[in-house]
Design a protein around this motif. Structure first.
Motif, PDB file in Angstrom:
ATOM      1  N   ALA A 199      29.771 -13.613 -54.094  1.00 36.11           N
ATOM      2  CA  ALA A 199      28.546 -14.409 -54.107  1.00 36.11           C
ATOM      3  C   ALA A 199      27.808 -14.314 -55.434  1.00 36.11           C
ATOM      4  O   ALA A 199      26.980 -15.168 -55.743  1.00 36.11           O
ATOM      5  N   THR A 200      28.103 -13.284 -56.218  1.00 36.33           N
ATOM      6  CA  THR A 200      27.409 -13.106 -57.495  1.00 36.33           C
ATOM      7  C   THR A 200      28.300 -13.413 -58.684  1.00 36.33           C
ATOM      8  O   THR A 200      28.038 -12.955 -59.801  1.00 36.33           O
ATOM      9  N   GLY A 201      29.364 -14.181 -58.456  1.00 41.84           N
ATOM     10  CA  GLY A 201      30.123 -14.724 -59.571  1.00 41.84           C
ATOM     11  C   GLY A 201      31.435 -14.075 -59.914  1.00 41.84           C
ATOM     12  O   GLY A 201      32.042 -14.383 -60.929  1.00 41.84           O
ATOM     13  N   LYS A 202      31.927 -13.123 -59.085  1.00 43.79           N
ATOM     14  CA  LYS A 202      33.237 -12.499 -59.313  1.00 43.79           C
ATOM     15  C   LYS A 202      33.334 -11.863 -60.704  1.00 43.79           C
ATOM     16  O   LYS A 202      34.128 -12.287 -61.545  1.00 43.79           O
ATOM     17  N   SER A 203      32.537 -10.855 -60.947  1.00 44.28           N
ATOM     18  CA  SER A 203      32.569 -10.178 -62.242  1.00 44.28           C
ATOM     19  C   SER A 203      33.960  -9.594 -62.497  1.00 44.28           C
ATOM     20  O   SER A 203      34.723  -9.328 -61.567  1.00 44.28           O
ATOM     21  N   THR A 204      34.266  -9.368 -63.768  1.00 43.02           N
ATOM     22  CA  THR A 204      35.601  -8.867 -64.125  1.00 43.02           C
ATOM     23  C   THR A 204      35.755  -7.379 -63.858  1.00 43.02           C
ATOM     24  O   THR A 204      36.863  -6.853 -63.939  1.00 43.02           O
ATOM     25  N   ALA A 205      34.646  -6.689 -63.546  1.00 42.88           N
ATOM     26  CA  ALA A 205      34.713  -5.256 -63.252  1.00 42.88           C
ATOM     27  C   ALA A 205      33.514  -4.860 -62.399  1.00 42.88           C
ATOM     28  O   ALA A 205      32.449  -5.462 -62.488  1.00 42.88           O
TER      29      ALA A 205
ATOM     30  N   ALA B  55      18.509  -3.893 -60.963  1.00 44.61           N
ATOM     31  CA  ALA B  55      17.734  -4.869 -61.717  1.00 44.61           C
ATOM     32  C   ALA B  55      18.298  -5.063 -63.119  1.00 44.61           C
ATOM     33  O   ALA B  55      18.281  -6.166 -63.669  1.00 44.61           O
ATOM     34  N   LEU B  56      18.823  -3.983 -63.701  1.00 47.38           N
ATOM     35  CA  LEU B  56      19.319  -4.027 -65.073  1.00 47.38           C
ATOM     36  C   LEU B  56      20.717  -4.618 -65.178  1.00 47.38           C
ATOM     37  O   LEU B  56      20.995  -5.441 -66.064  1.00 47.38           O
ATOM     38  N   THR B  57      21.616  -4.214 -64.274  1.00 48.81           N
ATOM     39  CA  THR B  57      23.032  -4.579 -64.434  1.00 48.81           C
ATOM     40  C   THR B  57      23.613  -5.364 -63.259  1.00 48.81           C
ATOM     41  O   THR B  57      24.791  -5.719 -63.297  1.00 48.81           O
ATOM     42  N   GLY B  58      22.823  -5.637 -62.211  1.00 47.17           N
ATOM     43  CA  GLY B  58      23.340  -6.383 -61.070  1.00 47.17           C
ATOM     44  C   GLY B  58      24.030  -5.493 -60.065  1.00 47.17           C
ATOM     45  O   GLY B  58      24.011  -4.258 -60.158  1.00 47.17           O
ATOM     46  N   GLY B  59      24.640  -6.115 -59.071  1.00 52.57           N
ATOM     47  CA  GLY B  59      25.288  -5.377 -57.996  1.00 52.57           C
ATOM     48  C   GLY B  59      24.415  -5.354 -56.759  1.00 52.57           C
ATOM     49  O   GLY B  59      23.577  -6.241 -56.541  1.00 52.57           O
TER      50      GLY B  59
ATOM     51  N   ALA C 211      14.942  -7.092 -54.816  1.00 44.71           N
ATOM     52  CA  ALA C 211      14.663  -7.595 -53.467  1.00 44.71           C
ATOM     53  C   ALA C 211      15.279  -6.645 -52.449  1.00 44.71           C
ATOM     54  O   ALA C 211      16.280  -5.977 -52.725  1.00 44.71           O
ATOM     55  N   SER C 212      14.691  -6.571 -51.277  1.00 45.03           N
ATOM     56  CA  SER C 212      15.249  -5.756 -50.203  1.00 45.03           C
ATOM     57  C   SER C 212      15.405  -6.594 -48.952  1.00 45.03           C
ATOM     58  O   SER C 212      14.624  -7.520 -48.706  1.00 45.03           O
ATOM     59  N   LEU C 213      16.426  -6.282 -48.190  1.00 47.13           N
ATOM     60  CA  LEU C 213      16.682  -6.942 -46.900  1.00 47.13           C
ATOM     61  C   LEU C 213      16.764  -5.882 -45.825  1.00 47.13           C
ATOM     62  O   LEU C 213      17.373  -4.831 -46.012  1.00 47.13           O
ATOM     63  N   GLY C 214      16.166  -6.157 -44.667  1.00 47.76           N
ATOM     64  CA  GLY C 214      16.198  -5.219 -43.573  1.00 47.76           C
ATOM     65  C   GLY C 214      14.990  -4.312 -43.593  1.00 47.76           C
ATOM     66  O   GLY C 214      14.037  -4.530 -44.356  1.00 47.76           O
TER      67      GLY C 214
ATOM     68  N   ARG D 178      19.553 -12.913 -56.887  1.00 45.16           N
ATOM     69  CA  ARG D 178      20.515 -13.149 -55.796  1.00 45.16           C
ATOM     70  C   ARG D 178      19.901 -14.008 -54.706  1.00 45.16           C
ATOM     71  O   ARG D 178      20.609 -14.782 -54.036  1.00 45.16           O
ATOM     72  N   LEU D 179      18.603 -13.881 -54.496  1.00 51.23           N
ATOM     73  CA  LEU D 179      17.939 -14.619 -53.424  1.00 51.23           C
ATOM     74  C   LEU D 179      17.131 -15.803 -53.935  1.00 51.23           C
ATOM     75  O   LEU D 179      16.525 -16.522 -53.146  1.00 51.23           O
ATOM     76  N   GLN D 180      17.138 -16.013 -55.254  1.00 50.15           N
ATOM     77  CA  GLN D 180      16.330 -17.088 -55.825  1.00 50.15           C
ATOM     78  C   GLN D 180      17.165 -18.179 -56.476  1.00 50.15           C
ATOM     79  O   GLN D 180      16.641 -19.008 -57.196  1.00 50.15           O
ATOM     80  N   GLY D 181      18.486 -18.158 -56.231  1.00 54.05           N
ATOM     81  CA  GLY D 181      19.332 -19.208 -56.797  1.00 54.05           C
ATOM     82  C   GLY D 181      19.548 -19.087 -58.286  1.00 54.05           C
ATOM     83  O   GLY D 181      19.808 -20.062 -58.968  1.00 54.05           O
ATOM     84  N   GLY D 182      19.428 -17.863 -58.815  1.00 54.16           N
ATOM     85  CA  GLY D 182      19.594 -17.655 -60.246  1.00 54.16           C
ATOM     86  C   GLY D 182      21.045 -17.515 -60.652  1.00 54.16           C
ATOM     87  O   GLY D 182      21.971 -17.819 -59.895  1.00 54.16           O
TER      88      GLY D 182
END
Length: 414
Positions: free
Chosen positions: A84-90, A263-267, A322-325, A385-389
């Motif tokens: 969902a976040t673009g299939k990073s290479t690592a 926030a810095l590197t994603g995931g 962002a947090s869920l749950g 991830r939740l804002q369509g970025g």
């Protein structure tokens, strides 16, 4: 029957159809003493440990364990987020407090099954473990016997190796030592064993609960209230309505570190634990031989735990990610398609006893009066991830993914 995620994660469909399992509340164990010549599966290790701990089990219990014990659900969740976040290479898979290593081993087997999807992705495993004994058990569970481990007690990376599927794996004593990078973090039954401060509302204001020697009985401990304010009272919210609060500063530090990294590197980070959303009061308890045990009697002989206050974790992450749950286990599993999985298994079975065991296992996991509402799932994600970025855009598609997150939103089954 096909499985479609509303977020458009098509490649997961075939795997989800065949592999989405049930999740079972409990630690994942390894016997740590298996004959090399036998094909030792994770389930066999779990059963061997169970039998060694509690004695022989019935055939019915054996069937129930084999049919409903989890192996793949969390692995599917991480791959869903990776796609969902673009299939990073690592990416790095990081587990906090990995126990005996069985859960991360199960996740790696899912990665192996999805080899065609992950073939161009460079994966590494990073375990945060302070116990030398447990790290050795984890190594036995996860690494190749023929590839020697690298050990350096004085280094932040105190052990290195290669998993059975050929993935590099490293051990650390502290999350701060794990390399920063695009990572998926897992904390399964981790936060509920971190130490908490207990604070009680009194006519004089908030007072922390201390452990003291009982002056009336020799060799006995008791709870007492501090005579004056203590630093822990700073954690109390100004609008707190409860009369007793448990706070865990260590959990706050870890959540802040995870939030900064994401926030810095994603995931993403997935927390699965006993807990509540700022509603419970006194949850500090002890367990000995799977039974409740007075926390002040025979210290050192019982496991101590306190329910996770997810409202506190959310406050510590606020503004950074962002947090869920938290959402209850029955909701998370339903969103992940447990009902469809149950139907597939029932349709494949003609044995009444097997069908009964499946239904009983389902009831244990989903019934609100059993495990359905006792276990919770909580996630940390980049705001994008939740804002369509940009984290949501797949290079092969002209439109960004919807913000649906597997497990926390309902899947579409067709």
């Amino acid at each position: 029957m096909s499985v479609l995620l509303r977020s458009g994660l098509g490649p997961l469909c075939a795997v989800a159809r065949a592999a989405i399992p049930f999740i079972w509340r409990g630690k994942y164990f390894s016997s740590g003493n298996e004959p090399a010549e036998n094909p030792v599966t994770p389930m066999l290790r779990h059963l061997m440990y169970k039998i060694k701990s509690t004695g022989p089990i019935t055939v019915a219990e054996y069937m129930k364990e084999v049919l409903t014990n989890p192996a793949k659900l969390l692995g599917i969740w991480f791959i869903s987020e990776w796609m969902a976040t673009g299939k990073s290479t690592a990416f790095q898979l990081v587990e906090l407090g990995p126990g005996r290593g069985t859960l991360v081993g199960d996740i790696l087997r899912v990665f192996t099954q999805l080899g065609s999807v992950l073939k161009n992705c460079d994966i590494s495993v990073h375990l945060v473990e302070v116990s030398q004994k447990l790290s050795e058990i984890q190594a036995l569970t996860l690494t190749k016997e023929k590839v020697p481990l690298e050990r350096n007690a004085g280094s932040p990376v105190y052990m290195k190796g290669v998993t059975k599927s050929g993935i590099p794996i490293s051990w650390y004593r502290d999350l701060h030592d794990v390399p920063k990078g695009y990572s998926f973090y897992l904390a399964h039954e981790f936060f509920d064993v971190l130490p908490v401060h207990k604070i009680q509302k009194t006519p004089q204001g908030w007072r922390e609960v201390f452990v003291d020697i009982d002056p009336q009985v020799s060799d006995k401990l008791r709870f007492v209230l501090a005579p004056s304010a203590t630093p822990a009272e700073a954690f109390i919210q100004h609008d707190e309505t409860r009369d007793h609060v448990e706070v865990c500063p260590d959990a706050g530090v870890i959540i802040e570190e995870l939030s900064q990294r994401i926030a810095l590197t994603g995931g993403a980070a997935l927390v699965a634990d006993y807990g509540h959303d700022g509603t419970k009061t006194d949850t500090f308890r002890g367990f000995c031989d799977h039974k409740l045990h007075d926390v002040l009697i025979a210290p050192g002989t019982a496991d101590l735990t306190a329910d996770v206050d997810f409202s506190y974790l959310r406050r510590m992450a606020q503004g950074k990610v962002a947090s869920l749950g938290p959402i209850k286990q029955h909701t998370f599993l339903k969103n992940m398609g447990i009902d469809v999985r149950l139907k597939v298994l029932l349709d494949k079975s003609n044995e009444p006893s097997v069908r009964q065991q499946l239904l009983q296992g389902y009831d244990m996991l989903m019934n609100p009066k059993k495990m359905g509402e006792r276990f919770n799932f909580f996630a940390l994600l980049p705001h994008q991830r939740l804002q369509g970025g940009r984290y949501q855009r797949n290079a092969r598609q002209s439109k960004p993914f919807a913000s649906v997150v597997a497990g926390f939103s309902e899947l579409a089954w067709q």
